[in-house]
Design an enzyme around this catalytic site. Structure first.
Site, PDB file in Angstrom:
ATOM      1  N   TYR A 160       4.413  12.951  32.245  1.00 11.14           N
ATOM      2  CA  TYR A 160       4.568  14.198  33.004  1.00 11.14           C
ATOM      3  C   TYR A 160       5.720  15.025  32.422  1.00 11.14           C
ATOM      4  O   TYR A 160       5.600  16.237  32.240  1.00 11.14           O
ATOM      5  CB  TYR A 160       4.833  13.860  34.467  1.00 11.14           C
ATOM      6  CG  TYR A 160       4.955  15.067  35.376  1.00 11.14           C
ATOM      7  CD1 TYR A 160       3.822  15.750  35.804  1.00 11.14           C
ATOM      8  CD2 TYR A 160       6.195  15.504  35.833  1.00 11.14           C
ATOM      9  CE1 TYR A 160       3.922  16.841  36.661  1.00 11.14           C
ATOM     10  CE2 TYR A 160       6.310  16.592  36.684  1.00 11.14           C
ATOM     11  CZ  TYR A 160       5.173  17.266  37.092  1.00 11.14           C
ATOM     12  OH  TYR A 160       5.263  18.346  37.921  1.00 11.14           O
ATOM     13  N   THR A 220       3.492  18.719  48.512  1.00  6.29           N
ATOM     14  CA  THR A 220       2.109  19.096  48.246  1.00  6.29           C
ATOM     15  C   THR A 220       1.272  17.837  48.032  1.00  6.29           C
ATOM     16  O   THR A 220       1.793  16.719  48.014  1.00  6.29           O
ATOM     17  CB  THR A 220       2.001  19.976  46.983  1.00  6.29           C
ATOM     18  OG1 THR A 220       2.299  19.174  45.821  1.00  6.29           O
ATOM     19  CG2 THR A 220       2.974  21.153  47.039  1.00  6.29           C
ATOM     20  N   LYS A 251       5.591  18.916  30.844  1.00  3.32           N
ATOM     21  CA  LYS A 251       6.344  20.026  31.430  1.00  3.32           C
ATOM     22  C   LYS A 251       7.380  20.587  30.464  1.00  3.32           C
ATOM     23  O   LYS A 251       7.664  21.794  30.483  1.00  3.32           O
ATOM     24  CB  LYS A 251       6.986  19.584  32.747  1.00  3.32           C
ATOM     25  CG  LYS A 251       5.959  19.261  33.837  1.00  3.32           C
ATOM     26  CD  LYS A 251       4.988  20.426  34.069  1.00  3.32           C
ATOM     27  CE  LYS A 251       4.033  20.180  35.206  1.00  3.32           C
ATOM     28  NZ  LYS A 251       3.144  21.350  35.481  1.00  3.32           N
ATOM     29  N   ASP A 262      -9.823  27.446  41.039  1.00  3.25           N
ATOM     30  CA  ASP A 262      -9.569  26.043  41.357  1.00  3.25           C
ATOM     31  C   ASP A 262     -10.813  25.234  41.015  1.00  3.25           C
ATOM     32  O   ASP A 262     -11.933  25.756  41.036  1.00  3.25           O
ATOM     33  CB  ASP A 262      -9.236  25.880  42.847  1.00  3.25           C
ATOM     34  CG  ASP A 262      -8.443  24.632  43.142  1.00  3.25           C
ATOM     35  OD1 ASP A 262      -7.210  24.729  43.315  1.00  3.25           O
ATOM     36  OD2 ASP A 262      -9.049  23.525  43.185  1.00  3.25           O
ATOM     37  N   ASN A 309      -0.891  27.859  37.360  1.00  2.00           N
ATOM     38  CA  ASN A 309      -0.184  26.956  38.254  1.00  2.00           C
ATOM     39  C   ASN A 309      -0.817  25.572  38.382  1.00  2.00           C
ATOM     40  O   ASN A 309      -0.152  24.638  38.821  1.00  2.00           O
ATOM     41  CB  ASN A 309      -0.105  27.600  39.646  1.00  2.00           C
ATOM     42  CG  ASN A 309       0.384  26.647  40.698  1.00  2.00           C
ATOM     43  OD1 ASN A 309       1.556  26.336  40.776  1.00  2.00           O
ATOM     44  ND2 ASN A 309      -0.547  26.142  41.523  1.00  2.00           N
TER      45      ASN A 309
END
Length: 256
Positions: free
Chosen positions: A151, A186, A155, A37, A85
């Site tokens: 976005y 999230t 994707k 991360d 991820n």
């Protein structure tokens, strides 16, 4: 793929949200997990709690991603599973407005990171005799998301890259799949939470459930949708018509 005590996994974006839920789930199943991360403090917290390895990393950097994969493999003695991820939202339509700096940032996190991560992971998985790569896409990788074309573009790119690379790597025992969740509760949508009042959201643990199912039952090149209240499963793509010659009926160029 069954997670065992000897499994070594790497999860990017592993310090929060879906990545954290997956890292914890893998560790509970017995895997040794490298938590990657950009937030070094959060990565260290999660890694300590799962007895894993924390790696602070800018996933948009090819050298940094290569170094993270190498560090995880050295630490674990092998590498069996890579979950790419980390993600970012567009925050702009990309049609009537374009913030070039923000556009490049989203491309870097959502697309470059997946390419850099996969190309770095393949040699390590080959050394392990095979393994699995899961890239997090989105339902926006399967259908359009009005209002955020940038976005959606990124994707869709992940889905195309996964399906193409899967066909190349499957004969080597390396399975590549895409995870395509709907809206999850999230930090990525924290600034939009008021807009989701009354709308069913996935919990990160729901997505971790889907990852477990993918590892157990998923096939190379599959893109698994995850929606609240539904069992996750592979999305059914239609083949495209191939060229027609003479009086022969059109043939499908490929299936899947």
């Amino acid at each position: 793929m069954l997670i065992t005590e000897g499994t070594v996994a790497l999860v990017t974006g592993g310090a929060s949200g879906i990545g954290e839920a997956v890292a914890r789930r893998l560790a509970t199943a017995g895997a040794r997990v490298a938590v990657v991360d950009r937030d070094a403090v959060a990565a260290a917290r999660v890694a300590a709690e799962v007895s894993g390895l924390a790696i602070a990393c800018d996933v948009t950097s090819e050298p940094a991603m290569s170094a993270a994969v190498a560090e995880a493999e050295t630490w674990g003695g092998r590498l069996d599973l890579v979950h790419l991820n980390a993600g970012a939202v567009g925050g702009q339509s990309g049609i009537t407005d374009l913030d070039t700096e923000a556009y490049r940032r989203v491309l870097g996190v959502n697309v470059d990171h997946v390419v850099y991560g996969l190309t770095a992971a393949v040699p390590a998985l080959r050394r392990a005799g095979g393994g699995t790569i899961i890239a997090t896409s989105s339902l926006a990788g399967l259908v359009p998301l009005p209002g955020d074309a940038i976005y959606t573009l990124t994707k869709h790119a992940v889905v195309g890259y996964v399906r193409s690379s899967a066909a190349t790597l499957a004969p080597e025992g390396i399975r590549v799949m895409a995870l395509c969740p709907g809206f999850a509760d999230t930090a990525l949508i924290a600034h939009l939470r008021d807009q989701f009042a009354g709308f069913p959201l996935l919990d990160p643990s729901d997505v971790a459930d889907a990852v477990e199912r993918m590892l157990a039952d998923g096939g190379a090149g599959e893109c698994w949708y995850v929606q609240p209240g539904r069992d996750p499963g592979p999305y059914g793509f239609r083949g495209v018509p191939g060229p027609k010659t003479g009086d022969e009926p059109p043939q499908l160029a490929w299936e899947g």
